[in-house]
Design a protein around this motif. Structure first.
Motif, PDB file in Angstrom:
ATOM      1  N   PRO A  78       0.824  -1.217   0.000  1.00  0.00           N
ATOM      2  CA  PRO A  78       0.000   0.000   0.000  1.00  0.00           C
ATOM      3  C   PRO A  78       0.859   1.268   0.000  1.00  0.00           C
ATOM      4  O   PRO A  78       1.910   1.321   0.638  1.00  0.00           O
ATOM      5  CB  PRO A  78      -0.817  -0.110   1.286  1.00  0.00           C
ATOM      6  N   ILE A  79       0.378   2.285  -0.722  1.00  0.00           N
ATOM      7  CA  ILE A  79       1.089   3.562  -0.840  1.00  0.00           C
ATOM      8  C   ILE A  79       0.134   4.705  -0.509  1.00  0.00           C
ATOM      9  O   ILE A  79      -0.947   4.813  -1.091  1.00  0.00           O
ATOM     10  CB  ILE A  79       1.649   3.766  -2.256  1.00  0.00           C
ATOM     11  N   ILE A  80       0.553   5.560   0.429  1.00  0.00           N
ATOM     12  CA  ILE A  80      -0.177   6.785   0.751  1.00  0.00           C
ATOM     13  C   ILE A  80       0.691   7.964   0.337  1.00  0.00           C
ATOM     14  O   ILE A  80       1.865   8.032   0.707  1.00  0.00           O
ATOM     15  CB  ILE A  80      -0.491   6.885   2.254  1.00  0.00           C
ATOM     16  N   PHE A  81       0.124   8.891  -0.421  1.00  0.00           N
ATOM     17  CA  PHE A  81       0.843  10.102  -0.808  1.00  0.00           C
ATOM     18  C   PHE A  81       0.505  11.244   0.149  1.00  0.00           C
ATOM     19  O   PHE A  81      -0.652  11.415   0.542  1.00  0.00           O
ATOM     20  CB  PHE A  81       0.462  10.530  -2.229  1.00  0.00           C
ATOM     21  N   LEU A  82       1.542  12.017   0.506  1.00  0.00           N
ATOM     22  CA  LEU A  82       1.368  13.250   1.263  1.00  0.00           C
ATOM     23  C   LEU A  82       1.710  14.412   0.342  1.00  0.00           C
ATOM     24  O   LEU A  82       2.750  14.377  -0.318  1.00  0.00           O
ATOM     25  CB  LEU A  82       2.304  13.289   2.485  1.00  0.00           C
ATOM     26  N   THR A  83       0.856  15.433   0.299  1.00  0.00           N
ATOM     27  CA  THR A  83       1.144  16.521  -0.621  1.00  0.00           C
ATOM     28  C   THR A  83       0.506  17.828  -0.186  1.00  0.00           C
ATOM     29  O   THR A  83      -0.519  17.843   0.501  1.00  0.00           O
ATOM     30  CB  THR A  83       0.647  16.178  -2.036  1.00  0.00           C
ATOM     31  N   GLY A  98      -0.719   4.009  -9.101  1.00  0.00           N
ATOM     32  CA  GLY A  98      -0.744   2.929  -8.117  1.00  0.00           C
ATOM     33  C   GLY A  98      -0.861   3.350  -6.678  1.00  0.00           C
ATOM     34  O   GLY A  98      -0.742   2.510  -5.780  1.00  0.00           O
ATOM     35  N   GLY A  99      -1.118   4.639  -6.430  1.00  0.00           N
ATOM     36  CA  GLY A  99      -1.336   5.068  -5.053  1.00  0.00           C
ATOM     37  C   GLY A  99      -2.661   4.537  -4.526  1.00  0.00           C
ATOM     38  O   GLY A  99      -3.618   4.395  -5.274  1.00  0.00           O
ATOM     39  N   ASN A 100      -2.704   4.244  -3.233  1.00  0.00           N
ATOM     40  CA  ASN A 100      -3.932   3.741  -2.616  1.00  0.00           C
ATOM     41  C   ASN A 100      -4.705   4.813  -1.855  1.00  0.00           C
ATOM     42  O   ASN A 100      -5.905   4.691  -1.647  1.00  0.00           O
ATOM     43  CB  ASN A 100      -3.608   2.599  -1.643  1.00  0.00           C
ATOM     44  N   ASP A 101      -3.985   5.854  -1.426  1.00  0.00           N
ATOM     45  CA  ASP A 101      -4.647   6.917  -0.669  1.00  0.00           C
ATOM     46  C   ASP A 101      -3.838   8.200  -0.795  1.00  0.00           C
ATOM     47  O   ASP A 101      -2.684   8.183  -1.236  1.00  0.00           O
ATOM     48  CB  ASP A 101      -4.787   6.518   0.800  1.00  0.00           C
ATOM     49  N   TYR A 102      -4.458   9.314  -0.369  1.00  0.00           N
ATOM     50  CA  TYR A 102      -3.913  10.637  -0.630  1.00  0.00           C
ATOM     51  C   TYR A 102      -4.282  11.539   0.535  1.00  0.00           C
ATOM     52  O   TYR A 102      -5.461  11.662   0.864  1.00  0.00           O
ATOM     53  CB  TYR A 102      -4.569  11.149  -1.921  1.00  0.00           C
ATOM     54  N   LEU A 103      -3.289  12.160   1.183  1.00  0.00           N
ATOM     55  CA  LEU A 103      -3.566  13.089   2.279  1.00  0.00           C
ATOM     56  C   LEU A 103      -2.966  14.448   1.964  1.00  0.00           C
ATOM     57  O   LEU A 103      -1.788  14.550   1.620  1.00  0.00           O
ATOM     58  CB  LEU A 103      -2.964  12.567   3.583  1.00  0.00           C
ATOM     59  N   LYS A 104      -3.789  15.479   2.084  1.00  0.00           N
ATOM     60  CA  LYS A 104      -3.324  16.839   1.811  1.00  0.00           C
ATOM     61  C   LYS A 104      -2.802  17.470   3.097  1.00  0.00           C
ATOM     62  O   LYS A 104      -3.419  17.371   4.157  1.00  0.00           O
ATOM     63  CB  LYS A 104      -4.469  17.682   1.242  1.00  0.00           C
ATOM     64  N   LYS A 105      -1.621  18.081   3.011  1.00  0.00           N
ATOM     65  CA  LYS A 105      -1.055  18.799   4.154  1.00  0.00           C
ATOM     66  C   LYS A 105      -1.814  20.116   4.359  1.00  0.00           C
ATOM     67  O   LYS A 105      -2.168  20.759   3.368  1.00  0.00           O
ATOM     68  CB  LYS A 105       0.422  19.107   3.905  1.00  0.00           C
TER      69      LYS A 105
END
Length: 227
Positions: A78-83, A98-105
């Motif tokens: 699993p891959i979570i991106f922070l951006t 292929g990212g599984n989730d995404y969190l915005k800073k």
């Protein structure tokens, strides 16, 4: 909830990286912190983490590029991106590679932790269902083991296991040569193709106790596993 999760965190903002690392460690996570994408890729290969948390904007190698390289050899982690970005195009790109989730800073640690647990639990459930039957063989993909009847299991290499997994999932159909080369080798050049041929030969030898199993070379197209 699952504890002692081994996590690779790639974050170039040192203060933020330390805050995330220390916060996760107080909740029983094992955290490997890297401050750029190149270091993160090396740690991914040597440390075998259970989940990746990747900042998108990093020096030397950004999070999207890093994820693409990892997805070429591992389609399950699993891959979570922070951006700091929030544009729709960036979100779409993250998921498409292929990212599984995404969190915005900025984000809350509690939200990150909940998302990590959800993805790790989901991945473990998926992996338990990946014990596949191939004629008289049982193939445990997560453990990368192949067993003939009641004999001792044979340990496969990472690439052998992934190649066999794709052959089995496409059983009795032609597995496109170029597609699988790009996915597992990252390129479909001549040398990678020759390397793949060697791996096919190794798999044939390991499956030769069941005479009904064949890996057929469909010239110009790819390979087909028949049982």
């Amino acid at each position: 909830m699952v504890s002692n999760i081994k996590l690779l965190l790639a974050e170039d903002e040192s203060a933020l990286g330390q805050i995330i690392k220390e916060s996760l460690e107080t909740r029983d996570f094992e955290v490997i912190l890297c401050d750029n994408g190149e270091k993160a890729f090396e740690k991914y290969k040597s440390e075998t983490p259970e989940i990746l948390v990747l900042d998108v904007m990093m020096p030397k190698k950004d999070g999207f590029t890093l994820a693409k390289e990892i997805r070429a050899i591992d389609d399950t982690i699993p891959i979570i991106f922070l951006t700091a970005k929030s544009q729709t195009a960036d979100v779409v790109e993250g998921f498409s590679i292929g990212g599984n989730d995404y969190l915005k800073k900025p984000f809350s640690m509690e939200e990150l932790i909940v998302r990590i647990h959800n993805l790790v639990n989901r991945t473990k459930v998926q992996k338990t269902s990946k014990i596949l039957e191939i004629g008289d063989y049982m193939f445990d993909f997560p453990k990368q083991q192949l067993q003939y009847k009641s004999e001792d299991s044979m340990q496969l290499t990472h690439r052998e296991a992934h190649l066999l997994f794709h052959l089995v999932k496409n059983k009795n159909q032609v597995l496109d040569r170029s597609l699988i080369l790009n996915k597992l080798w990252g390129t479909d050049d001549f040398f990678s193709a020759r390397s793949m041929d060697v791996f096919i030969t190794k798999l044939r030898k390991k499956l030769n106790k069941d005479e009904n199993i064949q890996i057929i070379n469909v010239r110009g197209f790819g390979y087909k596993l028949t049982v």
